[in-house]
Design a protein around this motif. Structure first.
Motif, mmCIF file in Angstrom:
data_model
loop_
_atom_site.group_PDB
_atom_site.id
_atom_site.type_symbol
_atom_site.label_atom_id
_atom_site.label_comp_id
_atom_site.label_asym_id
_atom_site.label_seq_id
_atom_site.Cartn_x
_atom_site.Cartn_y
_atom_site.Cartn_z
ATOM 1 N N THR A 34 36.194 54.626 38.046
ATOM 2 C CA THR A 34 37.502 54.616 37.385
ATOM 3 C C THR A 34 37.965 53.183 37.166
ATOM 4 O O THR A 34 38.514 52.847 36.104
ATOM 5 C CB THR A 34 38.520 55.391 38.226
ATOM 6 O OG1 THR A 34 38.069 56.746 38.367
ATOM 7 C CG2 THR A 34 39.885 55.399 37.574
ATOM 8 N N CYS A 35 37.743 52.337 38.153
ATOM 9 C CA CYS A 35 38.092 50.920 38.031
ATOM 10 C C CYS A 35 37.285 50.264 36.917
ATOM 11 O O CYS A 35 37.818 49.475 36.133
ATOM 12 C CB CYS A 35 37.845 50.208 39.360
ATOM 13 S SG CYS A 35 38.159 48.432 39.334
ATOM 14 N N ALA A 36 35.998 50.609 36.821
ATOM 15 C CA ALA A 36 35.149 50.020 35.783
ATOM 16 C C ALA A 36 35.676 50.342 34.401
ATOM 17 O O ALA A 36 35.687 49.481 33.512
ATOM 18 C CB ALA A 36 33.715 50.524 35.938
ATOM 19 N N ARG A 37 36.131 51.582 34.194
ATOM 20 C CA ARG A 37 36.682 51.966 32.886
ATOM 21 C C ARG A 37 37.970 51.173 32.603
ATOM 22 O O ARG A 37 38.172 50.666 31.503
ATOM 23 C CB ARG A 37 36.980 53.461 32.878
ATOM 24 C CG ARG A 37 37.673 53.986 31.625
ATOM 25 C CD ARG A 37 36.710 54.227 30.494
ATOM 26 N NE ARG A 37 35.767 55.270 30.817
ATOM 27 C CZ ARG A 37 35.884 56.554 30.478
ATOM 28 N NH1 ARG A 37 36.940 56.946 29.795
ATOM 29 N NH2 ARG A 37 34.944 57.427 30.792
ATOM 30 N N ALA A 38 38.841 51.080 33.599
ATOM 31 C CA ALA A 38 40.104 50.365 33.405
ATOM 32 C C ALA A 38 39.859 48.878 33.159
ATOM 33 O O ALA A 38 40.526 48.259 32.316
ATOM 34 C CB ALA A 38 40.998 50.565 34.629
ATOM 35 N N MET A 39 38.908 48.298 33.878
ATOM 36 C CA MET A 39 38.630 46.880 33.701
ATOM 37 C C MET A 39 38.038 46.598 32.327
ATOM 38 O O MET A 39 38.322 45.560 31.713
ATOM 39 C CB MET A 39 37.683 46.383 34.794
ATOM 40 C CG MET A 39 38.329 46.236 36.147
ATOM 41 S SD MET A 39 39.649 44.982 36.122
ATOM 42 C CE MET A 39 40.210 45.079 37.827
ATOM 43 N N TRP A 40 37.215 47.513 31.809
ATOM 44 C CA TRP A 40 36.666 47.314 30.468
ATOM 45 C C TRP A 40 37.790 47.161 29.443
ATOM 46 O O TRP A 40 37.742 46.281 28.584
ATOM 47 C CB TRP A 40 35.762 48.480 30.075
ATOM 48 C CG TRP A 40 35.388 48.410 28.624
ATOM 49 C CD1 TRP A 40 34.477 47.557 28.051
ATOM 50 C CD2 TRP A 40 35.946 49.171 27.547
ATOM 51 N NE1 TRP A 40 34.433 47.758 26.671
ATOM 52 C CE2 TRP A 40 35.317 48.743 26.346
ATOM 53 C CE3 TRP A 40 36.897 50.188 27.484
ATOM 54 C CZ2 TRP A 40 35.633 49.295 25.104
ATOM 55 C CZ3 TRP A 40 37.204 50.737 26.248
ATOM 56 C CH2 TRP A 40 36.576 50.301 25.075
ATOM 57 N N ALA A 41 38.812 47.994 29.547
ATOM 58 C CA ALA A 41 39.919 47.937 28.591
ATOM 59 C C ALA A 41 40.674 46.620 28.681
ATOM 60 O O ALA A 41 41.316 46.194 27.711
ATOM 61 C CB ALA A 41 40.874 49.110 28.821
ATOM 62 N N LEU A 98 43.876 41.815 40.342
ATOM 63 C CA LEU A 98 43.102 41.365 39.196
ATOM 64 C C LEU A 98 43.582 42.053 37.923
ATOM 65 O O LEU A 98 43.731 41.411 36.864
ATOM 66 C CB LEU A 98 41.619 41.632 39.422
ATOM 67 C CG LEU A 98 40.664 41.163 38.328
ATOM 68 C CD1 LEU A 98 40.882 39.692 38.005
ATOM 69 C CD2 LEU A 98 39.215 41.415 38.757
ATOM 70 N N ALA A 99 43.849 43.348 37.995
ATOM 71 C CA ALA A 99 44.367 44.065 36.827
ATOM 72 C C ALA A 99 45.718 43.496 36.393
ATOM 73 O O ALA A 99 45.992 43.353 35.193
ATOM 74 C CB ALA A 99 44.486 45.552 37.134
ATOM 75 N N ALA A 100 46.550 43.147 37.363
ATOM 76 C CA ALA A 100 47.854 42.569 37.036
ATOM 77 C C ALA A 100 47.695 41.212 36.358
ATOM 78 O O ALA A 100 48.465 40.860 35.450
ATOM 79 C CB ALA A 100 48.696 42.444 38.301
#
Length: 296
Positions: A14-21, A264-266
């Motif tokens: 799930t993190c991999a998908r979010a990080m790709w975006a 990191l996402a932030a």
């Protein structure tokens, strides 16, 4: 035996998908921003596709069209052959790598003004993830990881996002091959779900005859209906491919604690949104519009 197609995604997937975006908009300025195109044209690589194939293929060395058709996957062989290997007579791979870096860096410096701290922190954090990658079977990911790490924070951010982006892309190609889809079939099937044909066929070089033949093959497998829309089975196949892609991209993120992923996402969210202003939606790479950062 349990099928992966029905597996519940792991937190890392799930993190991999979010990080790709979040990573893709940063990387994609090299395809959409005017500074990137200008850098190639000033070097003599006239026309968008000469710069595209020279820049993206350059980490592989002075290759001909065949390895690029295999690695890039969705492009018609005839389209690739119009650019390669001829572009190396204008700018060799080492020069093309430098042109690509300079063009992407110029675009990011304009788009990310005022985000210097986030750029430096995000670049360092992503590079720490990228250096831990297992690159077995990841041709484009490995080729980009072998390039020198830039000192400049903006260049370092783009370098790290590109390694991670191409690493994921290599896994995506493997998932498509495992699903028994070829390059044209993949695009035709995707056009039957959410992306218009006009965003796919012209930018990948397939003729109307090749497109129609791919459509017929997919219909024969029950993946498209007579109108060209994906059937329930066609959607299931594409969803399974996306889940397999996420699983293949998950390992780099497993080493990060949940709180590290959130930080990191932030950091990346405002950068992705700023870079997204240089892109168009919809687009041939299927990137969704970045979600604006939350207000105060």
């Amino acid at each position: 035996m349990t099928s992966h197609a029905t597996d519940t995604p792991t937190p890392a997937a799930t993190c991999a998908r979010a990080m790709w975006a979040l990573l893709e908009p940063v990387h994609a300025v090299t395809y959409f921003a005017p500074e990137a195109r200008a850098a190639f044209e000033e070097a003599g690589l006239r026309g968008f596709w000469r710069g595209y194939f020279a820049g993206r293929a350059a980490p592989l060395g002075p290759v001909g069209p065949e390895p690029v058709v295999a690695a890039f996957f969705g492009f018609a062989p005839a389209m690739v052959a119009r650019a390669l290997p001829a572009v190396w007579q204008i700018a060799g791979p080492a020069r093309a790598v430098e042109i690509r870096r300079a063009g992407a860096g110029a675009a990011l410096r304009r788009l990310l003004q005022g985000h210097q701290e986030e750029v430096a922190r995000a670049g360092d954090a992503l590079l720490a993830v990228a250096v831990r990658l297992d690159l077995g079977g990841r041709v484009l990911g490995a080729a980009n990881a072998a390039l020198p790490v830039p000192r400049d924070p903006v260049d370092r951010l783009w370098h790290a996002t590109t390694i991670l982006r191409e690493h994921r892309g290599d896994g995506h190609v493997a998932a498509l091959v495992a699903a028994d889809l070829d390059g044209c079939e993949t695009l035709v099937l995707r056009s039957g779900v959410d992306l218009p044909r006009t965003e796919l066929q012209p930018y990948r070089g397939w003729t109307d005859q090749e497109w129609a033949a791919a459509r017929d093959r997919l219909a024969g497998r029950g993946l498209l209906d007579p109108e060209g829309s994906a059937t329930a089975e066609g959607r299931r196949v594409l969803e399974a491919v996306e889940r397999a892609t996420d699983r293949a991209a998950a390992r780099p993120w497993q080493g990060l604690a949940v709180e590290e992923r959130r930080r990191l996402a932030a950091l990346l969210t405002p950068l992705a949104h700023a870079c997204g202003t240089a892109l168009r939606f919809p687009n041939p790479i299927g990137l969704p519009k970045p979600v604006p950062p939350a207000g105060p």
